[in-house]
Design a protein around this motif. Structure first.
Motif, mmCIF file in Angstrom:
data_model
loop_
_atom_site.group_PDB
_atom_site.id
_atom_site.type_symbol
_atom_site.label_atom_id
_atom_site.label_comp_id
_atom_site.label_asym_id
_atom_site.label_seq_id
_atom_site.Cartn_x
_atom_site.Cartn_y
_atom_site.Cartn_z
ATOM 1 N N ASN A 165 -4.529 8.938 162.090
ATOM 2 C CA ASN A 165 -3.996 7.642 161.667
ATOM 3 C C ASN A 165 -3.930 6.730 162.890
ATOM 4 N N PRO A 166 -4.832 5.731 162.958
ATOM 5 C CA PRO A 166 -4.901 4.908 164.173
ATOM 6 C C PRO A 166 -3.600 4.145 164.449
ATOM 7 N N ALA A 167 -2.755 3.969 163.426
ATOM 8 C CA ALA A 167 -1.485 3.277 163.642
ATOM 9 C C ALA A 167 -0.538 4.110 164.510
ATOM 10 N N LYS A 226 0.327 12.245 163.306
ATOM 11 C CA LYS A 226 0.517 11.869 164.711
ATOM 12 C C LYS A 226 -0.410 12.698 165.613
ATOM 13 N N VAL A 227 -0.453 12.344 166.872
ATOM 14 C CA VAL A 227 -1.320 13.031 167.844
ATOM 15 C C VAL A 227 -1.002 14.522 167.873
ATOM 16 N N VAL A 228 -2.046 15.337 167.831
ATOM 17 C CA VAL A 228 -1.859 16.787 167.915
ATOM 18 C C VAL A 228 -2.445 17.339 169.205
ATOM 19 N N HIS A 229 -2.219 18.614 169.391
ATOM 20 C CA HIS A 229 -2.461 19.317 170.649
ATOM 21 C C HIS A 229 -3.235 20.587 170.351
ATOM 22 N N PRO A 236 1.970 12.230 154.737
ATOM 23 C CA PRO A 236 1.315 10.933 154.944
ATOM 24 C C PRO A 236 -0.029 10.903 154.202
ATOM 25 N N PRO A 237 -0.500 9.707 153.876
ATOM 26 C CA PRO A 237 -1.819 9.613 153.217
ATOM 27 C C PRO A 237 -2.902 10.277 154.072
#
Lengths: 516, 516
Positions: free
Chosen positions: A110-112, A193-196, A489-490
């Motif tokens: 999600n770029p947001a 969100k950003v993952v690792h 989230p979508p």
């Protein structure tokens, strides 16, 4: 307090949005910007002395790299390699470090939810990697996928959490060969969100890279163009980097992805008993690895991670959020600004339960992050027992505190324009009135103050009448309401399908070898 | 942990001394010196704007002084007095403030407990003035002499507490006419640290002055020569000073004793809803009173007290340790450095019980004190419910945190000499050893790290095996052991006798009037 939060609806709180049908009102997603000048315990001479000592360690003592590929690269780069020992010339180190960007972005599916790493930006990530959970209903238990998913839901729910770091708890009920597949599938579907990626074997790293690429609907070229995920590697202090960690780091760096290098240097155990000495060791280990990554992939986005604390010298037990820990983080901040590297630290504590000690240790850790100019705060929410426990109650208590820090960094609090100075309001109210009804107050009613979701500011009698619940008990009550309301989230259905297909295929293939 | 503390005996801990037969090991008495540069949210322009706004309030709006003597003095000084409203010319204010010393000492009956107020020194005082106690055995109760004495014993016991501020709890079982006599007698016999006089009527103030003089074995001239006690006055915000407070302040200032002026300015209630605005009001009220004291007694030792926080705008409930509170304290610090005045703040929280919220709010308050360059931290130990409760468990939890702050300010932690940098130790241990047994570690074994008396750094299983007690429960256990071991400090028998005679005589006379 949940009940109060619900009653309050209508958007009266500062910087708060109301989710549809939400158990709490919380602050909007934001990338906090650290407006404070850092606290700097060292003078210029002190910074130079630590810098020189770190170079001396790399140059004269050397760092062990238990990774043949890395050794070959160092040899090619002109470093002195004897067995697994690598001595890095100071000019080589400084030339490589200079390539590392001081600021970069990571963009999740999600770029947001794109984040900025470095500069004066601060990011907060969830608790990572405890083998156990603790909650007030069940006590301490070995980690499960059920709890893994609960923590991922909390990670998604709270706007004050920017990163889904490592596994919030290790789900030991999933076989290690396919654990990374199931876990990343959960992470990428429950959260946007950003993952690792754990650097625990090349197959795992490559699988996770592929999953993040598919979830984002990216071609290989698009993926390689900018950071989409990151890994965090720890050295094996003292003075050693193990094979899989360095392997994973190199794989990510070569694809333009982010690498955090976080030596775990407990002063008095695997590092010198003095805090500057422990930082010297930590820097030598960290900079050596970053130099390697910059050599193979110039400009690769790297972060130095400080994980310097002290132990109880009698028992060897690690301690966190101590005076020594705070100073170590501040010093690491000075050094990272000297090198132009982003800095990672942690919200760490040694407490076993979500009580007073847990919060004084955690809040000390968080203040040291603000004071140290830290860019990424790992383990921001949910960590107990020195990282051996993930707790949902602690997760909520930490999020309450994180929101306060994010509000603290809001410059509007200290605005000294005419409205801020309020001389007209002082004149209007005079010596006999009060400010509740003043125009100046009414105009700022919805934005003036931070509004908590967990703190109880009632008086004692009202507190008793509403159950007399201590903070952890309120958090226990509230996290269940949040989980009950959680909505994923979508997720673009094509991307989701490709991701699912990949996971199924890799599971059929048996996943990753487990004998590394 | 008490048990662990006892087992550990032998002086292995950093900066810790072992009391004879003590329940805990604690740090030595010290006057902490704040080595950190303050955190300054305002730029020079912002400081100037707040300064100018404060002057405008004093000059154009004026401050009410409900004290005829003060009004006469202001008139004599050339200020514009209309009714009870006093308008202070900016040049007059600045001329008077310039007389106030930026640093002074207060010497109690035991000269070894002399304190330095101002500069970079930090002092910590016990909780003051709650009408109630809370402990885990009895819950909330109205204050009694029994508990007053218990708190005075804790105040004496802990080396990290420098000042016996106001009554740690109001002993409502002593008649108000003689309460000040009984309380000061208890304070001066149970404790040998600096004490305080409430400005609640001239007879009380004069009695306390006399008791402090007698306890110290001082002639009137000796007493007047340097500060031996202090008072703390609050304005009645907005814009008002009441009769008894100003009366007491003037009595002490005329005898060369210290006066803290602490406007209680809750933003959104009795002060503007903006933090800079609340600080403007607070400064106008505080500086006006200090100007009066400097006019009647040039060079009188004065302290500005910040007590600016916010309320919950819906309920009006006060909040403490919030983001807004922290910024208010930092700004007050900037302003006090601008004026060359020592600064008082508080260790405040809104929590009702000694739990996680209590500690995150308190630790935020304490960090703001360090960051604000605060010189005196009131209510350092034991405060709950926004100051309505004194708690022994919270007292111990706060002392654990205070010790950590005092250790944090110890410059040895960040020493970057060759021993601090530890390159030789890093060489000695190499990549395969550990530092537990290194010479470098052994040499620093007793001083390397802060050692807690209440924190539990055991792992979860050991924590469970030793009872699984949360922090407040451990504190409950430990405070009783400390009280059982408490011994009063030595007291010169002649001084003690004179003090006792005075108290008996004044009690026979009926004490002080209670209808003021």
């Amino acid at each position: 307090m949940a009940k109060r939060g619900r009653r309050r609806g209508g958007g009266h709180a500062a910087n708060v949005v109301r989710h549809s049908a939400s158990a709490i009102m919380q602050m909007d997603w934001r990338i906090p910007y650290n407006i404070d000048e850092p606290t700097e315990p060292l003078d210029e001479e002190g910074v130079h002395r630590i810098h020189s000592a770190g170079l001396e360690v790399m140059e004269d003592i050397g760092i062990e790299f238990l990774n043949d590929e890395a050794l070959a690269i160092f040899r090619k780069a002109g470093c002195r390699v004897e067995g697994t020992n690598v001595r890095l010339d100071r000019h080589f180190v400084m030339e490589m470090i200079a390539r590392s960007p001081s600021e970069f972005t990571i963009t999740p599916r999600n770029p947001a939810r794109k984040v900025i790493v470095g500069g004066r930006h601060m990011l907060f990530g969830n608790v990572s990697s405890p083998p156990n959970t603790y909650d007030m209903d069940n006590g301490k238990q070995v980690g499960t996928r059920h709890w893994f998913r609960n923590f991922m839901k909390l990670t998604q729910y709270f706007n004050c959490i920017h990163l889904a770091c490592g596994y919030p708890v290790e789900p030991v009920d999933i076989h290690p060969s396919i654990r990374h597949l199931e876990c990343l599938y959960d992470k990428l579907t429950l959260c946007d969100k950003v993952v690792h990626a754990y650097s625990l074997g090349s197959e795992r790293v490559e699988d996770v890279i592929e999953m993040v690429r598919l979830a984002g609907g990216l071609s290989d070229a698009e993926f390689d163009r900018s950071p989409r995920l990151y890994t965090n590697i720890n050295s094996t202090s003292p003075l050693k980097h193990d094979r899989p960690m360095i392997d994973g780091a190199m794989r990510l760096a070569r694809r333009g992805q982010a690498v955090f290098v976080s030596p775990f240097t407990l002063a008095g155990a695997m590092a010198p008993v003095t805090i500057p000495g422990a930082v010297v060791l930590s820097l030598a280990e960290g900079l050596a690895a970053i130099a390697l990554l910059q050599y193979i992939s110039p400009g690769a986005p790297c972060v130095f991670g400080t994980f310097t604390s002290n132990v109880d010298l009698r028992s060897g037990a690690p301690a966190f959020g101590t005076p020594e820990y705070v100073r170590a983080t501040q010093i690491a901040g000075q050094m990272c600004r000297y090198y132009g590297l982003p800095l990672r630290a942690s919200n760490a504590c040694a407490a076993n339960v979500p009580d007073g000690q847990a919060m004084w240790e955690s809040v000390n850790s968080l203040w040291s992050a603000v004071q140290g100019g830290v860019n990424v705060v790992y383990h921001s929410a949910g960590w107990l027992e020195g990282g051996l426990i993930a707790s949902p109650e602690k997760f909520l208590m930490d999020c309450e505190v994180l929101q306060q820090f994010q509000r603290y960094l809001d410059r509007t609090i200290v605005n000294t324009d005419a409205g801020g100075l309020a001389v007209d309001a002082i004149r209007e109210v005079g010596p006999r009135g009060h400010y509740f009804g003043a125009t100046h107050t009414k105009e700022r009613y919805t934005t003036a103050f931070y509004e908590p979701f967990l703190s109880d500011w009632q008086n004692f009698e009202a507190f008793e009448n509403s159950g007399g619940m201590w903070t952890a008990r309120r958090a226990n009550d509230l996290y269940k309401k949040i989980l009950a309301e959680y909505e994923p989230p979508p997720f673009d259905s094509e991307c989701h399908e490709r991701l699912r297909d990949f996971v199924e295929r890799r599971k059929r293939q048996g996943g990753a070898p487990t004998d590394f």
